[in-house]
Design a protein around this motif. Structure first.
Motif, short mmCIF file in Angstrom:
data_model
loop_
_atom_site.label_atom_id
_atom_site.label_comp_id
_atom_site.label_asym_id
_atom_site.label_seq_id
_atom_site.Cartn_x
_atom_site.Cartn_y
_atom_site.Cartn_z
N LEU A 1 0.83 -1.21 0.00
CA LEU A 1 0.00 0.00 0.00
C LEU A 1 0.86 1.26 0.00
N LEU A 2 1.84 1.30 0.91
CA LEU A 2 2.60 2.52 1.11
C LEU A 2 3.56 2.82 -0.03
N TYR A 3 4.22 1.80 -0.57
CA TYR A 3 5.32 2.05 -1.50
C TYR A 3 4.99 1.76 -2.96
N LEU A 4 4.01 0.91 -3.21
CA LEU A 4 3.69 0.58 -4.60
C LEU A 4 2.36 1.16 -5.05
N THR A 5 1.58 1.73 -4.14
CA THR A 5 0.26 2.22 -4.50
C THR A 5 0.07 3.70 -4.23
N VAL A 6 0.36 4.13 -3.02
CA VAL A 6 0.13 5.53 -2.63
C VAL A 6 0.84 6.53 -3.55
N PRO A 7 2.14 6.36 -3.87
CA PRO A 7 2.80 7.35 -4.72
C PRO A 7 2.14 7.52 -6.09
N ILE A 8 1.60 6.44 -6.65
CA ILE A 8 0.95 6.53 -7.96
C ILE A 8 -0.22 7.50 -7.91
N PHE A 9 -1.09 7.32 -6.92
CA PHE A 9 -2.28 8.18 -6.81
C PHE A 9 -1.90 9.62 -6.50
N ILE A 10 -0.88 9.82 -5.67
CA ILE A 10 -0.46 11.18 -5.33
C ILE A 10 0.12 11.90 -6.54
N TRP A 11 0.99 11.23 -7.31
CA TRP A 11 1.58 11.87 -8.48
C TRP A 11 0.53 12.19 -9.54
N ILE A 12 -0.41 11.26 -9.76
CA ILE A 12 -1.46 11.52 -10.75
C ILE A 12 -2.32 12.71 -10.32
N GLY A 13 -2.52 12.87 -9.01
CA GLY A 13 -3.37 13.93 -8.51
C GLY A 13 -2.68 15.27 -8.29
N THR A 14 -1.36 15.31 -8.47
CA THR A 14 -0.62 16.55 -8.21
C THR A 14 -0.39 17.32 -9.51
N PRO A 15 -0.93 18.54 -9.63
CA PRO A 15 -0.70 19.33 -10.84
C PRO A 15 0.73 19.82 -10.94
N ALA A 16 1.18 20.04 -12.14
CA ALA A 16 2.58 20.42 -12.37
C ALA A 16 2.93 21.73 -11.68
N TRP A 17 1.99 22.69 -11.63
CA TRP A 17 2.34 24.01 -11.09
C TRP A 17 2.62 23.97 -9.60
N ILE A 18 2.04 23.03 -8.87
CA ILE A 18 2.37 22.90 -7.45
C ILE A 18 3.81 22.45 -7.28
N ILE A 19 4.21 21.48 -8.10
CA ILE A 19 5.59 20.98 -8.02
C ILE A 19 6.57 22.07 -8.43
N ARG A 20 6.23 22.84 -9.46
CA ARG A 20 7.13 23.92 -9.91
C ARG A 20 7.34 24.95 -8.81
N LYS A 21 6.29 25.25 -8.05
CA LYS A 21 6.45 26.21 -6.95
C LYS A 21 7.44 25.69 -5.92
N ILE A 22 7.35 24.39 -5.63
CA ILE A 22 8.27 23.78 -4.66
C ILE A 22 9.70 23.78 -5.20
N LEU A 23 9.84 23.56 -6.50
CA LEU A 23 11.17 23.42 -7.10
C LEU A 23 11.81 24.76 -7.44
N LYS A 24 11.18 25.86 -7.07
CA LYS A 24 11.80 27.17 -7.30
C LYS A 24 13.07 27.33 -6.48
N ASN A 25 13.14 26.65 -5.35
CA ASN A 25 14.36 26.65 -4.56
C ASN A 25 15.42 25.83 -5.29
N ARG A 26 16.57 26.42 -5.53
CA ARG A 26 17.60 25.78 -6.34
C ARG A 26 18.13 24.49 -5.71
N VAL A 27 18.29 24.48 -4.41
CA VAL A 27 18.81 23.29 -3.73
C VAL A 27 17.81 22.14 -3.85
N ILE A 28 16.53 22.45 -3.58
CA ILE A 28 15.49 21.43 -3.69
C ILE A 28 15.39 20.93 -5.13
N HIS A 29 15.47 21.85 -6.08
CA HIS A 29 15.38 21.47 -7.50
C HIS A 29 16.52 20.54 -7.89
#
Length: 285
Positions: free
Chosen positions: A84-112
């Motif tokens: 459940l935790l490692y083979l299922t949950v990440p799939i649903f979370i990535w499908i449900g996460t829009p690109a612009w939310i990730i881009r906001k997080i990745l604005k930090n150069r170190v995190i990116h």
């Protein structure tokens, strides 16, 4: 161990609160972000349902009786939790996460830089499978289960590696989508191959290899510890094959639909080929 734990052992109110807060923050981000700028593509109902499904599955795996029973009584339940935790949950979370939310997080150069490195296909592939296999070595697993802090730390790292492992397959960011559909098929196949030795070790062991499950008395089941151990390996392998098979089908049909669309509307794809991503915007090259 003959007594089942109390309510707060079986259910985690703290984790439930954390999941609710994450879901609320996501809903506010989606509500406030939709349609504000060209970068914020609308989030579909299917995406929202996928994200919330991922949160629910995470709580079921980590905050429900599955976590308690898997830790104290049944290795088979533990392996169900792992699936459940490692083979299922990440799939649903990535499908449900829009690109612009990730881009906001990745604005930090170190995190990116760190995120870009960890999600490189080969690194993500080997890192997750290496950590998963090491975790299920008897000496390592028995030791971690006796220290809650170390166990929490390892599970956190393993969960992060699971998210990085699935990212190349369900990548929401065109600028970080490093794999073609054909390579994604090979990537999933490689995952299945690398996960097989850990499952085989558990399934074909003729003795109980984990001390923590060797002398457990299960008040509600009629499985011997060895049968429970082998059942755990079988559950992991079967569910892994189902999940990876469904993912292969998803990628293949997505690829097929894309090819058909290119055949039917070639002009639209020629226009797209002249666009390149830059900082979240699509500009002409």
């Amino acid at each position: 161990m003959n007594q089942i734990g109390g309510f707060f052992d079986l259910w985690s109110p703290v984790l439930l609160l954390v999941v609710i807060i994450i879901g609320y923050v996501y809903s506010r981000l989606v509500a406030n972000g939709n349609g504000i700028s060209i970068d914020n593509e609308p989030v579909s109902v299917q995406q929202k349902l996928s994200f919330y499904t991922g949160l629910v599955l995470f709580y079921i795996g980590q905050g429900s009786p599955i976590n308690y029973l898997g830790h104290h009584y049944l290795f088979s339940v533990h392996m169900l939790q792992q699936t459940l935790l490692y083979l299922t949950v990440p799939i649903f979370i990535w499908i449900g996460t829009p690109a612009w939310i990730i881009r906001k997080i990745l604005k930090n150069r170190v995190i990116h830089a760190l995120f870009s490195f960890l999600t490189r296909p080969l690194i993500a592939l080997f890192l997750f499978n290496m950590l998963f296999s090491i975790y299920h070595m008897p000496l390592i697993m028995d030791g971690l289960m006796q220290n809650e802090l170390l166990q929490l730390g390892y599970h956190t790292v393993l969960l992060i590696s699971a998210f990085t492992m699935w990212f190349p397959v369900f990548c929401p960011l065109p600028e970080l989508n490093r794999l073609s559909e054909l390579k994604k098929l090979g990537y999933i196949f490689g995952n299945g191959v690398l996960l097989t030795p850990a499952c085989a070790l558990i399934i074909f062991a003729d003795t109980v290899i984990y001390d923590m499950y060797a002398n457990v008395t299960i008040p509600f089941a009629h499985l011997s510890p060895l049968d429970d151990q082998q059942l755990g390996g079988v559950i992991m392998k079967i569910l892994q094959e189902i999940i990876y098979g469904a993912t292969l089908a998803y990628i293949f049909f997505k690829w097929y639909r894309k090819e058909r669309k290119e055949e039917n509307y070639p002009d639209s794809f020629e226009v797209q080929d002249n666009l390149t991503p830059h900082g979240g915007n699509w500009n002409r090259a």
